[in-house]
Design an enzyme around this catalytic site. Structure first.
Site, mmCIF file in Angstrom:
data_model
loop_
_atom_site.group_PDB
_atom_site.id
_atom_site.type_symbol
_atom_site.label_atom_id
_atom_site.label_comp_id
_atom_site.label_asym_id
_atom_site.label_seq_id
_atom_site.Cartn_x
_atom_site.Cartn_y
_atom_site.Cartn_z
ATOM 1 N N TYR A 1 -17.328 16.377 -14.159
ATOM 2 C CA TYR A 1 -17.893 15.034 -14.369
ATOM 3 C C TYR A 1 -18.951 14.740 -13.290
ATOM 4 C CZ TYR A 1 -17.908 9.916 -13.894
ATOM 5 O OH TYR A 1 -18.282 8.606 -13.754
ATOM 6 N N LYS B 1 -8.664 7.020 -18.874
ATOM 7 C CA LYS B 1 -9.026 7.628 -20.151
ATOM 8 C C LYS B 1 -7.806 7.732 -21.077
ATOM 9 C CE LYS B 1 -13.129 8.004 -18.290
ATOM 10 N NZ LYS B 1 -13.024 7.538 -16.943
ATOM 11 N N ARG C 1 0.848 -1.203 0.000
ATOM 12 C CA ARG C 1 0.000 0.000 0.000
ATOM 13 C C ARG C 1 0.877 1.244 0.000
ATOM 14 N NH1 ARG C 1 -1.404 1.741 4.659
ATOM 15 N NH2 ARG C 1 -2.076 -0.274 5.463
#
Ligand code: P1T
Length: 388
Positions: free
Chosen positions: A107, A204, A55
């Site tokens: 968004y 994206k 992590r």
């Protein structure tokens, strides 16, 4: 590259291929391996090799972070499990009673996160049309800590003047963060224009192949980096190494893909503007876009993202149901072309009155133009529009 720390003076294409990566020291493997491990063995108590727990540190993730940071012209990159996780963790740098000015055109998922989740925790948001600098200025309060904008916006393609917004934020002692997902670092570099933070949904254009979900934050300030990095580990919304590897493979061709997206986007937008079934085309690369001059100033290209007004839900439905190459799907920025209906898909979480105020009508259709042959894409849209 032999010395991945020395990228000074290198250009976008060279950075895309090389930045942040060096041959793997044990074998010389030229590609950064997928370090698919949750933990690292420590030689003795109190001494480790720079890696304790995945992590906190992962070499594949670090290579991606360095690579995207270099592409954005930033000093530090911090990777996340999704674009929204990058936004969520950014907000955790602030506290109850802090105030954030946010572009209303962000968004739908970002709007939902800020208005329905974070606002419950005592942070205050003012949503403004960030294409108007006066609206940003008027929303500033003594406790404003952040101005957050998306430019171009999803899906209305509204622009914010990044340099001017940074000046307004800084005069108020606040930071400016810019969601650069739609533009990509190839087309727009917010840090060079004065922004303090750049955010991405790496899902994206950065990844570009629609095969992972991820996010990234890039910054130059060591202080912001320290706080954000602390939260990456403390809150733990980290991406897995395999997804980082996929994104890193994607960035190697970012410059090539964006040239193709830009060319196809512009050509298709110009063609759509002449089509009698299309009432309006929203594309910053067209002279008809109200902020075309700003687009030319702050962007190098105008991407493959186009929105069009078809006039009604019925027309929009016929169009999106009848394309053959453009696939009906959420998301954007991949090599394959997608078509979507923002009101019922990506922006369904935005209240109707807010959608209407932004011009996000039921007749609006969003295109993510891929890198296929443009004549085939135009022929596909032409046959689908004929059914409208
Ligand atoms: O999906 P995720 O990686 O969490 O990224 C969220 C996000 C953030 N910012 C912008 C500008 C975005 O477009 C997105 C995600 N957008 C879509 C899924 C979409 O189809 O518009």
């Amino acid at each position: 590259m032999k010395d991945e720390t020395n990228t000074a003076g290198l250009r976008m294409g060279t950075l895309a291929v090389h930045a942040g990566q060096q041959p793997e020291p044990v074998t010389g493997a030229i590609m950064t391996p997928v370090f698919q491990t949750s933990t690292y063995v420590q030689p003795e108590l109190g001494r480790h090799l720079g890696y304790e727990y995945a992590r906190t540190q992962n070499p594949t993730r670090e290579a991606l972070e360095r690579n995207v940071a270099a592409l954005e012209g930033g000093a530090y990159g911090i990777a996340f499990a999704s674009g929204l996780a990058a936004h969520d963790t950014m907000i955790k740098m602030f506290s109850a009673d802090d105030h954030i000015v946010c572009g209303e055109g962000v968004y739908g998922g970002t709007f939902r996160l800020f208005s329905k989740v974070i606002a419950r925790m005592g942070l205050h948001f003012t949503f403004v049309d960030s294409s108007s600098l006066d609206e940003i200025r008027a929303a500033i309060r003594p406790n404003t800590k952040l101005v957050h904008v998306e430019t171009p916006t999803n899906p209305m393609m509204g622009l914010t003047d990044i340099a001017a917004a940074a000046e307004i934020a800084h005069a108020a002692g606040a930071w400016l963060s810019v969601d650069n997902t739609f533009a990509s670092p190839y087309n727009q570099q917010p840090l060079a224009l004065g922004a303090d933070l750049v955010l991405h949904s790496t899902t994206k254009y950065i990844n570009g192949h629609s095969d992972m979900v991820g996010g990234m934050a890039v910054m130059n300030s060591p202080e912001i980096h320290e706080q954000y990095r602390f939260l990456q580990n403390a809150a733990g919304a980290v991406p897995g190494p395999w997804d980082c590897w996929l994104a890193l493979r994607g960035t190697k061709t970012l410059h090539l893909r964006m040239q193709a997206h830009n060319a196809n986007g512009l050509r298709i937008a110009q063609w759509l503007e002449t089509h009698d079934k299309v009432e309006r085309v929203y594309y910053p690369g067209l002279p008809s876009h109200p902020q075309h001059a700003l687009a030319q100033r702050q962007m190098k290209g105008f991407t493959g993202m186009i929105s069009i007004e078809t006039g009604s839900l019925e027309n929009a439905t016929k169009l999106v149901n009848n394309t053959r190459i453009f696939a009906l799907a959420e998301s954007l920025g991949g090599v394959e072309s997608l078509i979507g209906h923002p009101a019922m898909m990506t922006h369904a979480s935005v209240p109707v009155d807010r959608r209407q105020a932004m011009g996000l009508s039921d007749g609006l259709v969003r295109l993510s133009c891929g890198v296929e042959d443009v004549e085939d894409l135009i022929a596909d849209l032409d046959q689908a529009l004929a059914k409208v």
